[in-house]
Motif scaffolding. Structure first.
Motif, PDB file in Angstrom:
ATOM      1  N   GLY A   7       6.245   4.076   1.412  1.00 53.07           N
ATOM      2  CA  GLY A   7       7.485   4.833   1.519  1.00 53.07           C
ATOM      3  C   GLY A   7       8.244   4.400   2.766  1.00 53.07           C
ATOM      4  N   LEU A  39      15.170  10.149  -4.240  1.00 59.12           N
ATOM      5  CA  LEU A  39      14.383   9.029  -3.731  1.00 59.12           C
ATOM      6  C   LEU A  39      14.767   7.787  -4.514  1.00 59.12           C
ATOM      7  CD1 LEU A  39      12.494  11.574  -2.785  1.00 59.12           C
ATOM      8  CD2 LEU A  39      11.113   9.630  -2.045  1.00 59.12           C
ATOM      9  N   ALA A  50       9.304   3.417  -2.122  1.00 53.80           N
ATOM     10  CA  ALA A  50      10.176   4.583  -2.278  1.00 53.80           C
ATOM     11  C   ALA A  50      10.991   4.743  -1.006  1.00 53.80           C
ATOM     12  CB  ALA A  50       9.321   5.830  -2.512  1.00 53.80           C
ATOM     13  N   ASN A  71      10.460  16.408   2.028  1.00 59.47           N
ATOM     14  CA  ASN A  71      10.524  14.940   2.107  1.00 59.47           C
ATOM     15  C   ASN A  71       9.126  14.322   2.061  1.00 59.47           C
ATOM     16  OD1 ASN A  71      13.248  15.226   2.320  1.00 59.47           O
ATOM     17  ND2 ASN A  71      13.389  14.658   4.480  1.00 59.47           N
ATOM     18  N   MET A  75       7.136  12.289  -1.121  1.00 64.52           N
ATOM     19  CA  MET A  75       6.470  10.981  -0.952  1.00 64.52           C
ATOM     20  C   MET A  75       5.045  11.063  -1.504  1.00 64.52           C
ATOM     21  SD  MET A  75       8.311   8.572   0.485  1.00 64.52           S
ATOM     22  CE  MET A  75       9.941   8.417   1.227  1.00 64.52           C
ATOM     23  N   VAL A  80       2.626   7.886  -2.262  1.00 63.64           N
ATOM     24  CA  VAL A  80       2.781   7.092  -1.036  1.00 63.64           C
ATOM     25  C   VAL A  80       1.581   7.272  -0.103  1.00 63.64           C
ATOM     26  CG1 VAL A  80       4.157   6.938   1.100  1.00 63.64           C
ATOM     27  CG2 VAL A  80       5.282   6.979  -1.136  1.00 63.64           C
ATOM     28  N   LEU A  83       3.767   5.320   5.258  1.00 64.18           N
ATOM     29  CA  LEU A  83       5.156   5.731   5.406  1.00 64.18           C
ATOM     30  C   LEU A  83       5.748   5.118   6.676  1.00 64.18           C
ATOM     31  CD1 LEU A  83       7.452   7.445   4.287  1.00 64.18           C
ATOM     32  CD2 LEU A  83       6.432   9.450   5.360  1.00 64.18           C
ATOM     33  N   TYR A 204       1.452   7.068   9.007  1.00 63.54           N
ATOM     34  CA  TYR A 204       2.868   7.129   9.424  1.00 63.54           C
ATOM     35  C   TYR A 204       3.070   6.337  10.708  1.00 63.54           C
ATOM     36  CZ  TYR A 204       7.294   9.409  10.895  1.00 63.54           C
ATOM     37  OH  TYR A 204       8.591   9.676  11.271  1.00 63.54           O
TER      38      TYR A 204
END
Ligand SMILES: CSC[C@H]1O[C@H](OP(=O)(O)O)[C@H](O)[C@@H]1O
Ligand SMILES: Nc1ncnc2[nH]cnc12
Length: 290
Positions: A7, A39, A50, A71, A75, A80, A83, A204
């Motif tokens: 993502g 998305l 995405a 959000n 994802m 996902v 990210l 992330y």
């Protein structure tokens, strides 16, 4: 539902990814309401990704109005696992110049008005957040950027991102205070996102695009929106190239991430004591522990 393992959340000035092919726009609903915008699923370097414009494609949402939970949950619904956040930031250090890039490894929370957990309503969980960024994903991003040998910019591996509430920019006293704390950059969005991604067991990391010197620098004008967007337009192409190369490397060699098992020891409440409605609401997050 369509699926993507990678993502991308684009911030100020990064409202779409130009290189996406076979684009499909997906309106997703979540137990936390709709995300910031549809998305956009598309193929980048042969891989489905995405993309979400954090503030909406027409930049209609304030940092304090962002539906962070929706959000991240959206994802998760798409599958996902990694990210990448791309964000505009102000620099708090002399050597970190506008148009440079930073991949922060720490955050300081100066927000006051954000919901930054999926838990509550009968279920308590405390994720570990000492290392708030997935170091393996951060390494893929930094290696990808370095490999591009982009001229005239310095890439910083690591640094502290102060997340302020906004929407007004900082006062000079605040900016000097953050500098005295040794922080590197400042923005308004990434901390709640990083917390929720960790709770959702999504790796992330942030590619922070430096757009200004905030308001502390005696030789530079204080930050304005015009300055942020102009500088992002200048290095938006580089940011997109960097993300594209990151996606290529991630797809080729997806690294392990501690984030992928973040809830293993985090949930305190016995799951058989959690109200059914809450269990259903958090279904995607809890399913592997039920
Ligand atoms: C438009 S200037 C302030 C705005 O820019 C940054 O956004 P993002 O993190 O989504 O790139 C900053 O956090 C503020 O929201
Ligand atoms: N100086 C700054 N403060 C907060 N958010 C920002 N985004 C870009 N520049 C910023």
């Amino acid at each position: 539902m369509a699926q993507a393992k990678i993502g991308i959340i684009g911030g100020s000035g990064l409202y779409k990814m130009d290189a996406l092919k076979d684009v499909e726009e997906v309106q997703i609903d979540t137990p936390f309401g709709p995300p910031s915008d549809a998305l956009i699923l598309g193929t980048l370097e042969g891989t489905r990704v995405a993309f979400l414009a954090r503030h909406g494609r027409n930049h209609t949402l304030l940092p304090s109005e962002l539906p962070f939970r929706a959000n991240i949950y959206a994802m998760k619904q798409l599958g996902v696992e990694y990210l990448i956040s791309a964000s505009a930031v102000g620099s708090l250090k002399e050597e970190v110049k506008p148009l440079d890039m930073v991949v922060p490894d720490q955050f300081i929370d100066r927000t006051r008005n954000r919901v930054s957990t999926f838990f509550g309503e009968g279920i308590v969980a405390h994720i570990a957040f000492g290392d708030p960024v997935c170091k393996n994903l951060a390494a893929v991003i930094t290696d990808a950027v370095a490999s591009l040998k982009l001229p005239d910019l310095t890439l910083y591996r690591g640094g502290t991102y102060v997340c302020m509430e906004g929407p007004a920019f900082s006062t000079k006293a605040e900016s000097r205070l953050y500098r005295s704390w040794g922080a590197t950059v400042i923005g308004m969005t990434n901390l709640p996102e990083a917390k929720l991604a960790r709770e959702a067991e999504i790796a992330y990391a942030t590619l922070a695009l430096v757009t200004d010197y905030d308001c502390w620098h005696p030789a530079h004008d204080s930050v304005t929106v015009e300055m942020v967007i102009a500088n992002l337009q200048r290095n938006g192409v580089n940011a997109q190239k960097a993300i594209q190369e990151t996606v290529r490397r991630l797809a080729e060699n997806p690294p392990p991430s501690e984030a992928h098992s973040a809830l293993k020891y985090a949930i305190v409440t016995p799951l058989d004591k959690v109200p059914t409605a809450t269990k259903e609401k958090l279904g995607l997050l809890l399913q592997k522990y039920l």
